[in-house]
Design an enzyme around this catalytic site. Structure first.
Site, mmCIF file in Angstrom:
data_model
loop_
_atom_site.group_PDB
_atom_site.id
_atom_site.type_symbol
_atom_site.label_atom_id
_atom_site.label_comp_id
_atom_site.label_asym_id
_atom_site.label_seq_id
_atom_site.Cartn_x
_atom_site.Cartn_y
_atom_site.Cartn_z
ATOM 1 C CG LEU A 24 41.418 33.624 42.632
ATOM 2 C CD1 LEU A 24 40.449 32.991 41.630
ATOM 3 C CD2 LEU A 24 40.894 33.474 44.059
ATOM 4 C CG ASP A 66 43.228 36.341 39.634
ATOM 5 O OD1 ASP A 66 44.462 36.168 39.628
ATOM 6 O OD2 ASP A 66 42.497 35.956 40.568
ATOM 7 C CD GLU A 71 44.428 31.733 27.401
ATOM 8 O OE1 GLU A 71 44.953 31.539 26.320
ATOM 9 O OE2 GLU A 71 44.820 31.208 28.451
ATOM 10 C CG ASP A 72 41.638 32.575 32.540
ATOM 11 O OD1 ASP A 72 41.825 31.582 31.812
ATOM 12 O OD2 ASP A 72 42.448 32.956 33.388
ATOM 13 N NE ARG A 91 40.188 35.538 36.708
ATOM 14 C CZ ARG A 91 41.021 35.192 35.736
ATOM 15 N NH1 ARG A 91 41.616 34.019 35.774
ATOM 16 N NH2 ARG A 91 41.261 35.992 34.709
ATOM 17 N NE ARG A 137 39.313 28.698 39.065
ATOM 18 C CZ ARG A 137 40.247 29.621 38.921
ATOM 19 N NH1 ARG A 137 40.312 30.345 37.830
ATOM 20 N NH2 ARG A 137 41.121 29.823 39.889
ATOM 21 C CG HIS A 168 42.907 27.368 33.675
ATOM 22 N ND1 HIS A 168 43.376 28.571 34.139
ATOM 23 C CD2 HIS A 168 41.564 27.416 33.784
ATOM 24 C CE1 HIS A 168 42.356 29.321 34.524
ATOM 25 N NE2 HIS A 168 41.243 28.641 34.329
ATOM 26 C CB CYS A 255 46.745 33.491 31.513
ATOM 27 S SG CYS A 255 47.588 32.041 32.059
HETATM 28 C C1 CIR Z 1 43.317 32.279 38.583
HETATM 29 O O1 CIR Z 1 43.451 31.431 39.468
HETATM 30 O O2 CIR Z 1 42.274 32.402 37.931
HETATM 31 C C2 CIR Z 1 44.474 33.211 38.273
HETATM 32 N N1 CIR Z 1 45.172 33.507 39.470
HETATM 33 C C3 CIR Z 1 45.395 32.593 37.258
HETATM 34 C C4 CIR Z 1 44.727 32.379 35.947
HETATM 35 C C5 CIR Z 1 45.630 31.791 34.943
HETATM 36 N N2 CIR Z 1 44.994 31.684 33.698
HETATM 37 C C6 CIR Z 1 45.192 30.691 32.846
HETATM 38 O O3 CIR Z 1 45.871 29.718 33.142
HETATM 39 N N3 CIR Z 1 44.539 30.776 31.696
#
Ligand code: CIR
Length: 262
Positions: A24, A66, A71-72, A91, A137, A168, A255
């Site tokens: 993404l 992703d 971390e997400d 995700r 998110r 984020h 991340c």
């Molecule tokens: C997203 O949009 O979820 C991923 N492409 C990037 C996530 C980055 N994560 C973060 O900043 N903790």
């Protein structure tokens, strides 16, 4: 005095998938190159090890483009992993896919039971507080359901509003030490960091804000010389890492690992 917010014995990472080319992104600047991404990721893992962490690296998960941004889908507090509910449709399944590894590597695992959403990238921890930025998110329902878990683990939860143009909360902020954050002027102006010292990124270097403090070092993305200089002058030991491929899919240094102690 020990600092659970930036002193870590361990980190958990996941290899970037080849499918990261479908990751993404808010604005398309071209796909990341999987080989270059893997090389940059390898240097990142090596830096975590040099900083004193035992690093376990999970295999790539091609089903989730992703998933390198480990971390997400989870938050680790005091060695306990909380399985979150990531707010992007593609995700959401990363949380269940990661759960068995959390069971293997963490002291304890708690599931966030919610119909809402929380992304780990929206969470910045100090030694005693968990700052949670509402974003596209992370929503109010997720925050409400996360509260008792966080409080049960001995932290205070503060729910803040991330300005709408920021992906984020931690895209534009990071912890430098127990009393100091690095943040973009935009996020600092939102009043999120009451009671903390703020060092602002230099104009034009906003992407430097997605940094991490790991034991004695601050990891900073390459290309932000003025902010690096500012941090060095403030007394931090700065380790520069290339994140050119993660940046193409809106990722950065924080991340790509779950950092914890056990
Ligand atoms: C997203 O949009 O979820 C991923 N492409 C990037 C996530 C980055 N994560 C973060 O900043 N903790």
């Amino acid at each position: 005095m020990s600092h659970r917010s930036f002193e870590f014995t361990h980190a958990l990472c996941r290899m970037p998938a080849v499918s990261v080319t479908d990751g993404l992104r808010a604005h398309d600047q071209g796909d990341p190159d999987p080989l270059t991404f893997a090389a940059e990721h390898g240097a990142y893992v090596a830096a975590l090890r040099e900083a004193g962490c035992v690093v376990n690296v999970l295999p790539a998960d091609e089903a989730f483009p992703d998933s390198v941004f480990i971390e997400d889908p989870a938050l680790v507090l005091n060695g306990t992993a909380i399985v979150l509910r990531p707010g992007a449709q593609t995700r959401l399944g990363e949380a269940a896919a990661l759960r068995p590894s959390l069971m293997e590597y963490m002291n304890n695992v708690i599931d966030l039971e919610t119909s809402g959403y929380v992304d780990g990238g929206d969470i910045l921890c100090t030694d005693d507080r968990v700052l949670l930025g509402l974003s596209a998110r992370t929503n109010v329902q997720g925050a409400q359901d996360l509260r008792p878990i966080v409080e049960g683990l001995g932290y205070r939860l503060e729910v803040l509003q991330t300005p709408p143009e920021i992906l984020h909360f931690k895209t534009e902020s990071s912890l430098l030490d127990e009393a100091t954050v690095l943040a973009t002027p935009a996020l600092a102006a939102s009043g999120a960091f009451n009671g903390l010292n703020v060092i602002e990124t230099v104009e034009g270097e906003e992407a430097a804000a997605n940094a991490i403090r790991v034991n004695a070092h601050v990891f900073l993305s390459a290309g932000f010389l003025k902010t690096a200089d500012k941090l060095q002058k403030a007394g931090y030991s700065v380790k520069i890492l290339n994140t050119s491929q993660a940046a193409l899919v809106d990722g950065g240094l924080s991340c790509m690992s779950l950092r914890y102690s056990r």
